[in-house]
Scaffold this active site. Structure first.
Site, PDB file in Angstrom:
ATOM      1  N   GLU A  75       0.856  -1.174   0.000  1.00  0.00           N
ATOM      2  CA  GLU A  75       0.000   0.000   0.000  1.00  0.00           C
ATOM      3  C   GLU A  75       0.900   1.233   0.000  1.00  0.00           C
ATOM      4  O   GLU A  75       1.813   1.339   0.828  1.00  0.00           O
ATOM      5  CB  GLU A  75      -0.900  -0.015   1.232  1.00  0.00           C
ATOM      6  CG  GLU A  75      -1.957   1.074   1.236  1.00  0.00           C
ATOM      7  CD  GLU A  75      -2.863   1.013   2.460  1.00  0.00           C
ATOM      8  OE1 GLU A  75      -3.532   2.029   2.734  1.00  0.00           O
ATOM      9  OE2 GLU A  75      -2.889  -0.030   3.144  1.00  0.00           O
ATOM     10  N   ASP A  86      -5.799   9.556   9.156  1.00  0.00           N
ATOM     11  CA  ASP A  86      -4.477   9.217   9.662  1.00  0.00           C
ATOM     12  C   ASP A  86      -4.218   9.805  11.043  1.00  0.00           C
ATOM     13  O   ASP A  86      -4.587  10.946  11.334  1.00  0.00           O
ATOM     14  CB  ASP A  86      -3.391   9.707   8.703  1.00  0.00           C
ATOM     15  CG  ASP A  86      -3.422   8.980   7.378  1.00  0.00           C
ATOM     16  OD1 ASP A  86      -3.865   7.818   7.369  1.00  0.00           O
ATOM     17  OD2 ASP A  86      -3.008   9.560   6.360  1.00  0.00           O
TER      18      ASP A  86
END
Length: 294
Positions: A75, A86
């Site tokens: 990824e 995040d």
């Protein structure tokens, strides 16, 4: 509210829109990586790197080291100024990459270089809707990513409710669109999202943002079992997955794959350059995923 899955067209009636990207070349490549790991009774390992962190050349070295240490799928996070999914570690790395000059164009170039150097490993960029879709349909971004060698794409803030148009352009480009489900996703919606996901289904292990954790939620094993029961594609579990013990626990719970991000960025050290330490962690995570073979 559940996602409505379009019914097949009836004879003489209007054609229903195609939904999902499972039949794309990219989706087949990703599923094949999961199948190969399962054939060895091993949970697939999906490490995450940040494109351009700590700089363009070092991020390329990090990508190759991660693959060579045991990644089944890689990824690739595309740096963004407002990465809402995040936690602190990936926000820091994304910000550092942007300050070092990372752009969408340079991230595509990194994908191209990785794909040329390690062509057998499916690459799945992770990004946000504004980066690839913006005010359009995302066609140009999808074409460029596919041409660079990406197999799929995770658009963290794109849901199937709003994803049909982007799925169409992704299908044209041969890309899998990987969707996410969370512990708060109702059971009927999980099934609907899984039906639309290409390559694999991203199962978020916890309520919150990314970030290394000392422990996973107590009910994560049940979540994994419930999600797998309704998913026609492999299930990869991420968010908080940080240690070999976490990987072993998820493997025993039946996860088809594990996604590790913040812990790998942390392993690189404060300057993002300890590639050797990252390689050691990736190898230990891959070994832990072989729990099923024991």
């Amino acid at each position: 509210m559940s996602v409505a899955i379009a019914p097949a067209a009836t004879a003489g009636g209007p054609a229903a829109p195609l939904l999902g990207t499972r039949k794309t070349a990219g989706a087949r490549a990703i599923e094949a990586a999961f199948t190969a790991a399962a054939a060895k009774r091993r949970t697939a390992l999906i490490p995450y790197i940040v494109a351009g962190y700590p700089d363009a050349e070092t991020s390329f070295e990090i990508a190759l080291a991660t693959i060579d240490a045991g990644a089944d799928v890689l990824e690739v996070g595309l740096p963004y100024s407002d990465p809402l999914a995040d936690g602190a570690t990936l926000q820091r790395a994304s910000g550092a990459a942007l300050r070092a000059g990372a752009t969408f164009d340079s991230s595509i170039e990194l994908v191209r270089r990785i794909a040329e150097s390690r062509p057998r490993i499916p690459l799945v960029p992770m990004c946000y809707a504004n980066q690839v879709i913006g005010g359009g349909d995302g066609r140009e971004a999808a074409k460029r990513l596919a041409a660079a060698g990406a197999a799929g794409i995770i658009v963290a803030d794109l849901t199937p409710d709003e994803g049909a148009q982007f799925e169409a352009v992704a299908r044209d480009a041969g890309l899998a669109v990987v969707y996410l489900v969370a512990p708060t996703t109702p059971p009927d919606r999980r099934a609907a999202v899984a039906a639309r996901s290409g390559g694999f289904l991203y199962c978020v292990s916890l309520v919150g943002v990314t970030g290394a954790r000392t422990s996973l939620p107590a009910d994560v094993a049940r979540l994994v079992r419930d999600v797998r029961a309704v998913s026609p594609v492999p299930v990869g579990v991420g968010f908080g997955v940080s240690t070999p013990a976490h990987v072993r626990a998820l493997a025993k719970a039946g996860a088809d794959g594990v996604i590790v991000a913040s812990a790998l960025v942390d392993a690189l050290g404060p300057d993002g350059r300890n590639v050797e330490a990252l390689g050691r962690l990736v190898r230990s995570l891959r070994e832990a995923g072989a729990t099923l073979a024991a």
